[in-house]
Design a protein around this motif. Structure first.
Motif, short mmCIF file in Angstrom:
data_model
loop_
_atom_site.label_atom_id
_atom_site.label_comp_id
_atom_site.label_asym_id
_atom_site.label_seq_id
_atom_site.Cartn_x
_atom_site.Cartn_y
_atom_site.Cartn_z
N SER A 1 2.47 4.50 -9.20
CA SER A 1 1.86 3.33 -8.31
C SER A 1 3.06 2.64 -8.24
N PRO A 2 2.91 1.88 -7.13
CA PRO A 2 4.03 0.82 -6.74
C PRO A 2 4.08 -0.16 -7.77
N GLU B 1 10.71 4.65 -2.50
CA GLU B 1 11.09 5.79 -1.41
C GLU B 1 10.91 5.38 -0.09
N SER C 1 0.71 -1.40 0.13
CA SER C 1 0.02 -0.01 0.01
C SER C 1 0.87 1.26 0.05
N LEU C 2 2.13 1.24 -0.35
CA LEU C 2 2.98 2.30 -0.31
C LEU C 2 2.51 3.48 -1.39
N THR C 3 2.80 4.36 -1.07
CA THR C 3 2.42 5.89 -2.15
C THR C 3 3.69 6.45 -2.25
N THR C 4 4.11 6.79 -3.62
CA THR C 4 5.32 7.31 -4.24
C THR C 4 5.04 8.27 -4.89
N SER C 5 5.97 9.19 -5.02
CA SER C 5 5.66 10.44 -6.03
C SER C 5 6.00 10.01 -7.57
#
Length: 343
Positions: free
Chosen positions: A193-194, A241, A186-190
């Motif tokens: 999507s993962p 990240e 469920s990571l969120t990156t700039s």
């Protein structure tokens, strides 16, 4: 400064320099963690050499483990078979330099074969048997056509190739698992999507391992392989990240912080404070109260830094009676192990 005197100073103070760097890494782990949670405890690093040393050792070993895992498939294949194989003329030029594309084929095709065998075996073991036999026969035929070996040397060389490729395919499972897990998290990156990031990172790791199989002769392996591993480590952690996970994991391992506490039991003085903070709806006339599902961000120093429902606050360690965590036992998945800490 004279270079000769500088070298003499380095060699004469090697132990103290090493120890200083060691403590600097440990201190950096603590500082980066507390910078990430936005809190700095009343904590004297100089008087806590043991804690700083433990953090430094764990962080260094964690990073080294990731570096080794990410480049081990290619390095193993090259070091155990390819560099000494009688077939190496098929991927090396006249001067003994590896050609990247040819090396990638000899490295990648057998690994893909073994992963294909695993996938077919999961679906139907009866289909996997002929697939396995046909594949082994084809590898034997390729070695025969690409070399001048016959009989026992031919069988031995084919067996070495299959062993190196099979082991490399097992070793490749670990970086694949890491990237796959991060891609489905469920990571969120700039960067997106993962899943999208995971595809890019997976391709890069494959490329890094191909480079590991094709080490140039002029470059020392002690420099080349760690360099590739560090590049892979940096790309994985920067793409997702998750650099903060290294100090966070160190704190969690030694129960310094980042602890998912099942319950915290506090004295009545702390209960009154929590009531004023709006964390507890009411305080019953008892000597104790408790909070469920609390994240202990830090328990070092005089205060404990907690988070409950996105509310962060401090409570004096002297007002904490006990806290517990729920862990999965190796013997039974339903058993609970409680870890308590007093003031």
């Amino acid at each position: 400064m004279d270079s000769v005197k500088f070298k003499e100073y380095i060699y004469g103070n090697l132990a103290s320099i090493f120890w200083s760097i060691f403590l600097l890494i440990g201190g950096a782990i603590f500082v980066s963690y507390y910078a990430n949670i936005g809190y700095m405890p009343d904590f004297d690093f100089k008087s806590s050499i043991t804690l700083v040393s433990a953090a430094s050792i764990t962080a260094i070993l964690t990073v080294l483990l990731f570096i080794v895992i990410l480049i081990l498939p290619g390095a193993f294949w090259s070091g155990t078979w390819a560099d000494s194989s009688s077939l190496r003329s098929n991927w090396e030029d006249e001067k003994g330099h590896k050609e990247l594309f040819k090396t990638a084929l000899w490295f990648g095709v057998p690994i893909l074969y073994f992963y294909g065998l695993l996938a077919i075996f999961v679906v139907s073991w009866m289909v996997a048997i002929p697939y396995f036999l046909i594949g082994i026969s084809l590898f034997f035929l390729v070695v025969y056509k690409k070399s001048t070996l016959i009989r026992k040397p031919l069988i031995a060389e084919t067996a070495k190739m299959l062993f190196a490729s099979f082991t490399s395919s097992i070793l490749a499972f670990f970086p694949i698992f890491i990237v796959f897990s991060l891609s489905l998290s469920s990571l969120t990156t700039s960067k997106g999507s993962p899943a999208f990031v995971g595809i890019i990172v997976a391709v890069f790791i494959v490329f890094i391992n191909v480079l590991a199989t094709a080490k140039p002769n002029k470059i020392n392996g002690l420099v080349y392989y760690p360099g590739l591993g560090f590049a892979a480590f940096f790309v994985v952690f920067s793409s997702f990240e998750i650099f903060h996970r290294v100090p966070e994991r160190v704190m969690e391992l030694y129960k310094f912080g980042s602890i998912e506490a099942k319950k915290i039991i506090m004295k009545n003085e702390a209960c009154e404070t929590l009531l004023l903070l709006g964390v507890l709806p009411k305080v019953e006339p008892k000597k104790q109260c408790f909070l469920n599902d609390v994240k202990i961000l830090s328990r070092l120093g005089k205060d404990m830094y907690l988070e409950v429902n996105d509310i962060k606050f401090t409570i004096k360690n002297s007002e904490i009676l006990s806290w517990s965590v729920q862990e999965i036992s190796n013997k039974s998945s339903n058993s609970d192990a409680a870890s308590s800490a007093g003031s």
